[in-house]
Design a protein around this motif. Structure first.
Motif, PDB file in Angstrom:
ATOM      1  N   TYR A 105       3.829 -19.621 -24.602  1.00 45.14           N
ATOM      2  CA  TYR A 105       2.707 -18.806 -25.076  1.00 45.14           C
ATOM      3  C   TYR A 105       1.445 -19.648 -25.228  1.00 45.14           C
ATOM      4  O   TYR A 105       0.339 -19.138 -25.118  1.00 45.14           O
ATOM      5  CB  TYR A 105       3.052 -18.128 -26.399  1.00 45.14           C
ATOM      6  CG  TYR A 105       4.208 -17.158 -26.294  1.00 45.14           C
ATOM      7  CD1 TYR A 105       4.220 -16.171 -25.321  1.00 45.14           C
ATOM      8  CD2 TYR A 105       5.303 -17.251 -27.143  1.00 45.14           C
ATOM      9  CE1 TYR A 105       5.287 -15.289 -25.203  1.00 45.14           C
ATOM     10  CE2 TYR A 105       6.370 -16.378 -27.036  1.00 45.14           C
ATOM     11  CZ  TYR A 105       6.362 -15.398 -26.065  1.00 45.14           C
ATOM     12  OH  TYR A 105       7.418 -14.532 -25.945  1.00 45.14           O
ATOM     13  N   HIS A 145      13.796 -21.902 -16.973  1.00 42.11           N
ATOM     14  CA  HIS A 145      14.646 -20.951 -17.695  1.00 42.11           C
ATOM     15  C   HIS A 145      15.975 -20.742 -16.954  1.00 42.11           C
ATOM     16  O   HIS A 145      17.051 -20.814 -17.555  1.00 42.11           O
ATOM     17  CB  HIS A 145      13.911 -19.620 -17.863  1.00 42.11           C
ATOM     18  CG  HIS A 145      14.683 -18.619 -18.635  1.00 42.11           C
ATOM     19  ND1 HIS A 145      14.758 -18.646 -20.010  1.00 42.11           N
ATOM     20  CD2 HIS A 145      15.435 -17.572 -18.226  1.00 42.11           C
ATOM     21  CE1 HIS A 145      15.522 -17.645 -20.415  1.00 42.11           C
ATOM     22  NE2 HIS A 145      15.952 -16.978 -19.349  1.00 42.11           N
ATOM     23  N   LYS A 163       8.960 -21.564 -26.928  1.00 43.75           N
ATOM     24  CA  LYS A 163       8.050 -20.410 -26.965  1.00 43.75           C
ATOM     25  C   LYS A 163       6.609 -20.822 -27.227  1.00 43.75           C
ATOM     26  O   LYS A 163       5.679 -20.274 -26.644  1.00 43.75           O
ATOM     27  CB  LYS A 163       8.512 -19.395 -28.009  1.00 43.75           C
ATOM     28  CG  LYS A 163       9.720 -18.644 -27.572  1.00 43.75           C
ATOM     29  CD  LYS A 163      10.100 -17.565 -28.547  1.00 43.75           C
ATOM     30  CE  LYS A 163      11.226 -16.818 -27.904  1.00 43.75           C
ATOM     31  NZ  LYS A 163      12.168 -16.189 -28.528  1.00 43.75           N
ATOM     32  N   GLU A 164       6.413 -21.822 -28.107  1.00 42.58           N
ATOM     33  CA  GLU A 164       5.040 -22.237 -28.398  1.00 42.58           C
ATOM     34  C   GLU A 164       4.357 -22.828 -27.162  1.00 42.58           C
ATOM     35  O   GLU A 164       3.139 -22.795 -27.047  1.00 42.58           O
ATOM     36  CB  GLU A 164       4.970 -23.211 -29.578  1.00 42.58           C
ATOM     37  CG  GLU A 164       5.789 -24.468 -29.451  1.00 42.58           C
ATOM     38  CD  GLU A 164       7.246 -24.348 -29.916  1.00 42.58           C
ATOM     39  OE1 GLU A 164       7.915 -25.383 -29.985  1.00 42.58           O
ATOM     40  OE2 GLU A 164       7.714 -23.222 -30.204  1.00 42.58           O
TER      41      GLU A 164
END
Length: 186
Positions: free
Chosen positions: A164, A152, A160-161
């Protein structure tokens, strides 16, 4: 020295193997979805690169096997300066398999040769038990957090997938061949 009940050890041994497989799957997912440019991108200061973090994780696993279960085939070390993502994935898969064998022997209640966990040459050995597994998982989770943060900060955030997805234990469990899911004997 206290001994743990045989049945608990047997259940823990089976679960430990599945848990460590899911743990390694998380590492594999991160490498699979990491922008290739991020692999060697130099973080500010004296921080390790993402390549160096993953090679460190593999090399530490190899050390655990060498010190704790020298009768198992010890995976060769990876070179952080030259290791590719593909080499890291293959190395991590091999060291995960050896760690799973080591955990099965240590926690399986089958009278395996692993009686003490030796995490490092300078550290006192521990009797085998859940603490061994927890230490191994904590080490890896710490470094996965570093990888996610560095990706990041370096401008290569994970989708995001993916970020998470490493928390979807039911899916990870099934991808690793444990059809019952966490908490169920397969």
């Amino acid at each position: 020295m206290t001994t743990r009940p045989h049945k608990v050890h047997t259940q823990l041994g089976r679960a430990a193997v599945q848990i460590f497989a899911a743990n390694d799957r998380m590492n594999q997912i991160l490498i699979e979805h990491l922008d290739p440019t991020a692999w060697r991108a130099q973080p500010p200061g004296k921080a390790r690169t993402i390549a160096a973090i993953f090679t460190h994780m593999h090399n530490v696993r190899s050390k655990w096997v060498r010190l704790t279960a020298p009768h198992l085939k010890v995976p060769p070390q990876l070179n952080r300066a030259h290791c590719t993502p593909q080499q890291a994935r293959a190395g991590l898969a091999e060291s995960a398999a050896r760690c799973a064998e080591m955990l099965a022997e240590a926690l399986g209640g089958s009278g395996g040769r692993v009686e003490k966990f030796r995490r490092d040459g300078w550290a006192p050995p521990w009797p085998v038990g859940p603490e061994m597994l927890c230490y191994m998982l904590s080490h890896e989770a710490h470094h996965r957090g570093q990888v996610c943060m560095l990706a990041h900060q370096l401008g290569f955030p994970l989708p995001k997938e993916v970020a998470y997805g490493i928390w979807n234990w039911e899916k990870l469990w099934k991808e690793c061949g444990a059809h019952g899911g966490p908490g169920y004997d397969s």
